[in-house]
Design a protein around this motif. Structure first.
Motif, PDB file in Angstrom:
ATOM      1  N   SER A  50      53.105  40.925  34.769  1.00 37.35           N
ATOM      2  CA  SER A  50      53.799  40.388  35.928  1.00 37.35           C
ATOM      3  C   SER A  50      53.245  41.071  37.182  1.00 37.35           C
ATOM      4  CB  SER A  50      55.305  40.635  35.831  1.00 37.35           C
ATOM      5  OG  SER A  50      55.972  40.171  36.983  1.00 37.35           O
ATOM      6  N   PRO A  51      53.038  40.347  38.300  1.00 38.85           N
ATOM      7  CA  PRO A  51      53.238  38.906  38.445  1.00 38.85           C
ATOM      8  C   PRO A  51      52.097  38.131  37.805  1.00 38.85           C
ATOM      9  CG  PRO A  51      52.377  39.807  40.467  1.00 38.85           C
ATOM     10  CD  PRO A  51      52.614  40.973  39.553  1.00 38.85           C
ATOM     11  N   PHE A  52      52.363  36.883  37.438  1.00 40.89           N
ATOM     12  CA  PHE A  52      51.344  36.059  36.828  1.00 40.89           C
ATOM     13  C   PHE A  52      50.362  35.573  37.886  1.00 40.89           C
ATOM     14  CE2 PHE A  52      55.058  35.579  34.043  1.00 40.89           C
ATOM     15  CZ  PHE A  52      54.501  36.004  32.850  1.00 40.89           C
ATOM     16  N   SER A  53      49.184  35.157  37.424  1.00 40.00           N
ATOM     17  CA  SER A  53      48.211  34.594  38.356  1.00 40.00           C
ATOM     18  C   SER A  53      48.753  33.304  38.957  1.00 40.00           C
ATOM     19  CB  SER A  53      46.886  34.316  37.633  1.00 40.00           C
ATOM     20  OG  SER A  53      46.337  35.502  37.117  1.00 40.00           O
ATOM     21  N   GLY A  54      48.285  32.987  40.160  1.00 45.20           N
ATOM     22  CA  GLY A  54      48.701  31.752  40.810  1.00 45.20           C
ATOM     23  C   GLY A  54      49.503  32.017  42.058  1.00 45.20           C
ATOM     24  N   ASN A  55      50.471  31.166  42.324  1.00 52.42           N
ATOM     25  CA  ASN A  55      51.231  31.231  43.566  1.00 52.42           C
ATOM     26  C   ASN A  55      52.470  32.108  43.411  1.00 52.42           C
ATOM     27  OD1 ASN A  55      49.422  29.457  44.715  1.00 52.42           O
ATOM     28  ND2 ASN A  55      50.668  27.652  44.313  1.00 52.42           N
ATOM     29  N   ILE A  56      52.690  32.961  44.398  1.00 55.74           N
ATOM     30  CA  ILE A  56      53.907  33.757  44.486  1.00 55.74           C
ATOM     31  C   ILE A  56      54.442  33.618  45.905  1.00 55.74           C
ATOM     32  CG2 ILE A  56      53.194  35.392  42.701  1.00 55.74           C
ATOM     33  CD1 ILE A  56      52.400  37.334  44.865  1.00 55.74           C
ATOM     34  N   PHE A  57      55.650  34.115  46.126  1.00 57.49           N
ATOM     35  CA  PHE A  57      56.287  33.955  47.437  1.00 57.49           C
ATOM     36  C   PHE A  57      56.457  35.307  48.106  1.00 57.49           C
ATOM     37  CE2 PHE A  57      58.108  30.726  44.512  1.00 57.49           C
ATOM     38  CZ  PHE A  57      57.374  29.650  45.000  1.00 57.49           C
ATOM     39  N   ARG A  58      56.904  35.241  49.348  1.00 61.20           N
ATOM     40  CA  ARG A  58      57.114  36.487  50.102  1.00 61.20           C
ATOM     41  C   ARG A  58      58.457  37.096  49.710  1.00 61.20           C
ATOM     42  NH1 ARG A  58      55.004  35.170  56.191  1.00 61.20           N
ATOM     43  NH2 ARG A  58      56.300  33.341  55.928  1.00 61.20           N
TER      44      ARG A  58
ATOM     45  N   ALA B 229      40.972  50.127  33.775  1.00 58.80           N
ATOM     46  CA  ALA B 229      41.563  49.201  34.737  1.00 58.80           C
ATOM     47  C   ALA B 229      41.702  47.805  34.152  1.00 58.80           C
ATOM     48  CB  ALA B 229      40.732  49.147  36.016  1.00 58.80           C
ATOM     49  N   SER B 230      42.709  47.108  34.611  1.00 61.16           N
ATOM     50  CA  SER B 230      42.870  45.706  34.254  1.00 61.16           C
ATOM     51  C   SER B 230      41.798  44.875  34.936  1.00 61.16           C
ATOM     52  CB  SER B 230      44.239  45.217  34.717  1.00 61.16           C
ATOM     53  OG  SER B 230      44.274  45.198  36.143  1.00 61.16           O
ATOM     54  N   ALA B 231      41.588  43.683  34.422  1.00 63.24           N
ATOM     55  CA  ALA B 231      40.743  42.741  35.143  1.00 63.24           C
ATOM     56  C   ALA B 231      41.419  42.390  36.469  1.00 63.24           C
ATOM     57  CB  ALA B 231      40.546  41.483  34.307  1.00 63.24           C
ATOM     58  N   PRO B 232      40.649  42.184  37.539  1.00 63.83           N
ATOM     59  CA  PRO B 232      41.260  41.810  38.814  1.00 63.83           C
ATOM     60  C   PRO B 232      42.056  40.517  38.671  1.00 63.83           C
ATOM     61  CG  PRO B 232      38.931  42.333  39.087  1.00 63.83           C
ATOM     62  CD  PRO B 232      39.182  42.262  37.628  1.00 63.83           C
ATOM     63  N   ARG B 233      43.250  40.487  39.197  1.00 64.75           N
ATOM     64  CA  ARG B 233      44.101  39.302  39.121  1.00 64.75           C
ATOM     65  C   ARG B 233      44.241  38.697  40.509  1.00 64.75           C
ATOM     66  NH1 ARG B 233      49.429  38.782  35.619  1.00 64.75           N
ATOM     67  NH2 ARG B 233      47.727  38.374  34.175  1.00 64.75           N
ATOM     68  N   SER B 234      44.014  37.409  40.594  1.00 66.59           N
ATOM     69  CA  SER B 234      44.109  36.702  41.876  1.00 66.59           C
ATOM     70  C   SER B 234      45.476  36.045  41.997  1.00 66.59           C
ATOM     71  CB  SER B 234      43.016  35.643  41.989  1.00 66.59           C
ATOM     72  OG  SER B 234      41.739  36.227  41.965  1.00 66.59           O
ATOM     73  N   VAL B 235      46.115  36.248  43.122  1.00 66.48           N
ATOM     74  CA  VAL B 235      47.367  35.563  43.420  1.00 66.48           C
ATOM     75  C   VAL B 235      47.294  35.026  44.840  1.00 66.48           C
ATOM     76  CG1 VAL B 235      48.762  36.962  41.836  1.00 66.48           C
ATOM     77  CG2 VAL B 235      48.522  37.662  44.239  1.00 66.48           C
ATOM     78  N   ALA B 236      48.054  34.005  45.096  1.00 66.82           N
ATOM     79  CA  ALA B 236      48.149  33.438  46.435  1.00 66.82           C
ATOM     80  C   ALA B 236      49.606  33.505  46.874  1.00 66.82           C
ATOM     81  CB  ALA B 236      47.646  32.003  46.455  1.00 66.82           C
ATOM     82  N   VAL B 237      49.832  34.165  47.998  1.00 64.78           N
ATOM     83  CA  VAL B 237      51.176  34.204  48.562  1.00 64.78           C
ATOM     84  C   VAL B 237      51.352  32.931  49.384  1.00 64.78           C
ATOM     85  CG1 VAL B 237      52.778  35.465  50.017  1.00 64.78           C
ATOM     86  CG2 VAL B 237      51.150  36.714  48.593  1.00 64.78           C
TER      87      VAL B 237
END
Length: 829
Positions: free
Chosen positions: A219-227, A317-325
């Motif tokens: 957590s948080p999962f890849s993809g869209n997250i909010f503020r 280290a974990s693989a880099p995770r991309s998220v979009a706020v």
């Protein structure tokens, strides 16, 4: 994360690792002092490049003309466990004859301190031809490769027993060889005419005791997250044999803006004590501190363990995770659709404002919740001088991530020519991102017989224009000297070579002539769709249009005339003439021509002239204008009756329309500061007098040009650099016609060139053939200096690789520094 490859040679003994651990403890006193001897000698993923790692070798490296071992991307890799990405070491048995043998050999290793030696790797064979028993063996040598001892062997077959297609981890018993100071390992492939064998993640060293890392971010999962507050949860894996107590190591979480990863400053940086985890086990961990995104956008999350004595830090280290706020509530104006970029005219009724509005948020925006607002007005002074301002409310809902067109009925009537700004704004309560609520575009309002500039700086004017320096109709008949071109209805010629012609800052050397009244620089266009004229600019092919009378013409009709083309090298004009060509289904005959002016050292350089000798009807359905080669910028005089065409005014016989960046013949003055002694100078304007003695009466030497050697010149030409000596520092002013573009002939080697009436950015200088510049541009003032701008009146050295041409274009915004009268362009009211 990106794997780091460790391939240590004999020079790296255990003492190096001990010292490393001690120095790390000094740098970070959060961690307890531990002294486990880290003795990894090789951890190789083969991902550094497409060649073998340093120190590795192959014997033999080829058999029968085929490579034996190589670094490749595995065919159809699957999991578990996943191979390293992207490469593996591959025995290419598919290419080799049965019984072929080759070794992949490691560097020489010092194993004297390895009390619990270990060798393990991942192994896979591709799945085609399952009946062949290709084999892989692991060998060791303690005498520098003179002799080899087989440690283990692995044969691969689908039947029997069942064969899995993924990578398998293999461990080789190497216990008897601990303590040797010089050992070499080899992976020996034996071909049975089968498939490729892959090995990866080769570990050779001592049994790992201390090795923890982040194996997954849950957590948080890849993809869209909010503020909203974000909690980090991870899985910690202990890959070593020793237990790690709580507090033995730390877990470090960082978040970067994507464009700042990994070297920029993180927006979130938190270190917390890690949980207890047993050897070869795993444990979950949830960070106590949360990340609260404050800005929308794209981010990279990476979490790693920090254990000073970690023996294999590459898996920390974990693989880099991309998220979009992303916003919950956000509406934006993505583009203004109308008014168009071309085709606005004074006195024309009914212009509205239409824009594309998108919901960027995850909540539906209801029609009653937002408004749209529009302004239109001359760009100078906008929006205070806006001539239109109106609101519109909407009822239709806008679902998440959907776009709809929104129109504000303006009924705007332009009264001023020139550049206008169109602004469209959406107003929404609670909008989380107000930076994208406004969209401005530039639009040009044209007069009845003149218009521009477009976004590329092009104007047009007709011979009916009442302003100064309007084009004059002077018909050029080429029927007796031109090359006849026979085209079918809607036909297009093959590419025709023309002299280099500068069009929207792109040099063109070929055109195609179309039967329907236009030329195109689009050499990739297949000729389809030409019968239906389109507005300009337009990204629908063909691009790079020069349309004098784009309509459904038919040169193949009975009693139709002919199309001719001709390169008039004496006047520097390429001419295409359409003679007595009817519109499909019409009895009238149209005669018109297109002239590309490539005349050098003239205000006419790189201008386009349309001339209409006879146009008996149907002009209102045609397209007249020009566009760049990408179809994104253009200047349009007419499209399907916009503006409304009155044949007795807009299209009389003997009409001329001229297109160009600056069509002014106005007078320009350029001042030149010369120093005591020798100066490199040039002629920045077109002067009536050419003699050195008249242009530079105070000079104390002859003018010397360079053409493979120096020669004295009394008659001076534009575009050439000269050496000239002066007895004192002084300012010299030359007056004449402005030279806002120029084509300079250059020869292979060094050339001494001149500039034009306005400064030229070196970055904007293009050439034919392309990319022939072999040096910077050098001026002279008490020594040579490299320049990024060519200034009027100066001379410059430049070297080119081959004979060709350099194209200089002006920055017209700087005209006022020479003569304000030039700003009274051809198209001023």
């Amino acid at each position: 994360m990106t794997k780091r490859t460790f391939a240590f040679s004999l020079l790296f003994s255990l003492s190096v690792f001990v010292l490393t651990a001690i120095s790390q403890n000094k740098k970070d006193d959060r961690l307890p002092s531990q002294t486990h001897k880290f003795a990894t000698l090789i951890y190789e993923t083969f991902d550094g490049s497409a060649s073998l790692p340093a120190g590795w070798s192959v014997s033999p490296d080829s058999i029968g003309g085929y490579f034996t071992w190589a670094v490749t991307t595995p065919y159809n890799p699957s999991s578990p466990p996943a191979p390293s990405i992207p490469n593996t070491a591959t025995f290419q048995s598919y290419n080799l004859s049965a019984g072929s043998v080759a070794r992949l050999i490691t560097p020489t290793l010092d194993w004297s301190a390895a009390s619990v030696p270990l060798c393990k790797f991942q192994f896979r064979r591709d799945t085609q031809y399952p009946s062949y028993l290709d084999s892989l063996y692991v060998d060791i040598s303690t005498d520098g490769g003179s002799s080899w001892i087989e440690l283990a062997g692995f044969k691969r077959s689908l039947t029997p027993p069942p064969f899995t297609t993924y990578f398998e981890e293999k461990t080789v018993n190497v216990a008897p060889y601990g303590g040797y100071s010089s050992v070499i390992f080899a992976f020996r492939g034996v071909s049975k005419n089968g498939n490729w064998i892959h090995i990866d993640n080769v570990f050779i060293g001592q049994e790992i005791v201390n090795d923890v890392g982040v194996s997954a971010i849950t957590s948080p999962f890849s993809g869209n997250i909010f503020r909203t507050p974000q909690t980090f949860a991870v899985t910690i894996s202990n890959l070593g044999s020793g237990n790690q107590s709580a507090g033995d190591y730390y877990v470090h979480a960082r978040v970067w803006r994507t464009y700042e990863y990994p070297s920029g400053t993180p927006v979130f940086d938190q270190v917390e004590s890690g949980p207890a985890v047993t050897g070869k086990g795993s444990a979950p961990y949830i960070f106590a501190t949360q990340w609260i995104p404050t800005e929308l956008g794209d981010y990279i999350i990476q979490i790693q363990t920090e254990l000073i004595t970690d023996e294999l830090p590459s898996n920390d280290a974990s693989a880099p995770r991309s998220v979009a706020v992303v916003p919950v509530v956000d509406i934006t104006v993505t583009s203004i659709i109308y008014p168009m970029a071309a085709g606005l005219y004074t006195g024309t009724l009914g212009y509205s404002v239409k824009a594309a509005v998108k919901n960027n948020g995850v909540d539906t925006v209801h029609g009653s919740e937002y408004l749209a607002e529009a302004w239109i007005g001359p760009t100078a002074g906008f929006p205070g001088n806006a001539t239109f301002h109106n609101f519109a409310a909407f009822k239709a809902d806008l679902p998440p991530y959907q776009t709809r067109e929104v129109t504000i009925n303006a009924n705007w009537v332009p009264t001023d020519t020139g550049k206008h700004t169109v602004r469209f704004v959406v107003l929404l309560g609670g909008d989380e991102n107000e930076t994208n609520d406004t969209c401005d575009v530039q639009r040009v309002v044209n007069g009845p017989y003149h218009g521009g500039p477009d976004d590329g700086g092009y104007y047009y004017a007709t011979s009916l224009f009442t302003g100064t320096n309007k084009p004059t109709f002077e018909w050029i008949d080429i029927t007796s000297v031109g090359i006849p071109l026979t085209l079918t209805d809607d036909g297009t010629s093959l590419p025709i070579t023309i002299p280099p012609f500068l069009m929207y800052d792109s040099i063109q050397t070929q055109i195609k002539i179309n039967a329907n009244g236009f030329l195109t620089f689009d050499m990739d266009w297949n000729g389809s769709g030409s019968a239906s004229n389109k507005s300009i600019p337009n990204k629908i092919k063909p691009d790079g249009i020069i349309a004098a009378f784009w309509d459904d013409l038919n040169p193949a009709a009975p009693e139709a005339g002919q199309i001719y083309f001709y390169d008039d090298t004496t006047t520097y004009r390429f001419i295409v003439e359409y003679v007595n060509i009817p519109i499909l289904g019409d009895t009238g005959r149209n005669t018109f021509e297109i002239i590309l002016n490539y005349e050098e050292n003239s205000y006419k350089a790189n201008t386009i002239l349309f001339q209409y000798l006879k146009t008996p009807g149907n002009e209102s359905a045609s397209t007249i204008g020009i566009e760049n080669v990408s179809g994104t910028i253009g200047t349009q005089y007419l499209f399907d009756g916009n503006p409304s065409v009155r044949l007795d005014e807009n299209f009389p016989d003997s009409l001329a329309i001229l297109f160009g960046k600056d069509l002014s013949k106005g007078e320009a003055s350029a001042s030149m500061n010369v120093a005591l002694g020798w100066n490199m100078i040039s002629i920045p304007v077109i002067t009536p007098e050419k003699q050195k003695s008249i242009l530079f009466p105070t000079a104390s030497s002859e003018a010397f040009a360079f053409q493979g050697g120096y020669s004295a010149q009394e008659t001076l030409s534009c575009g050439i650099g000269y050496w000239l000596k002066f007895p004192s520092s002084q300012t010299i002013t030359l007056t004449g016609e402005p030279r806002l573009v120029d084509t300079l002939d250059v020869v292979a080697g060094w050339n001494m060139i001149g500039s034009i009436t306005t400064p030229v950015n070196v970055a904007d200088i293009s050439s034919f053939p392309p990319n022939i510049l072999a040096s910077q541009f050098f001026s002279y003032q008490a020594g040579y200096n490299s320049e990024d701008t060519l200034n009027p009146g100066k001379g410059y050295w430049v070297k080119v690789d081959t004979d060709g041409k350099l194209f200089l274009t002006s920055n017209t915004s700087s005209l006022t520094r020479y003569n304000p009268s030039i700003k009274k362009m051809l198209f001023s009211k």
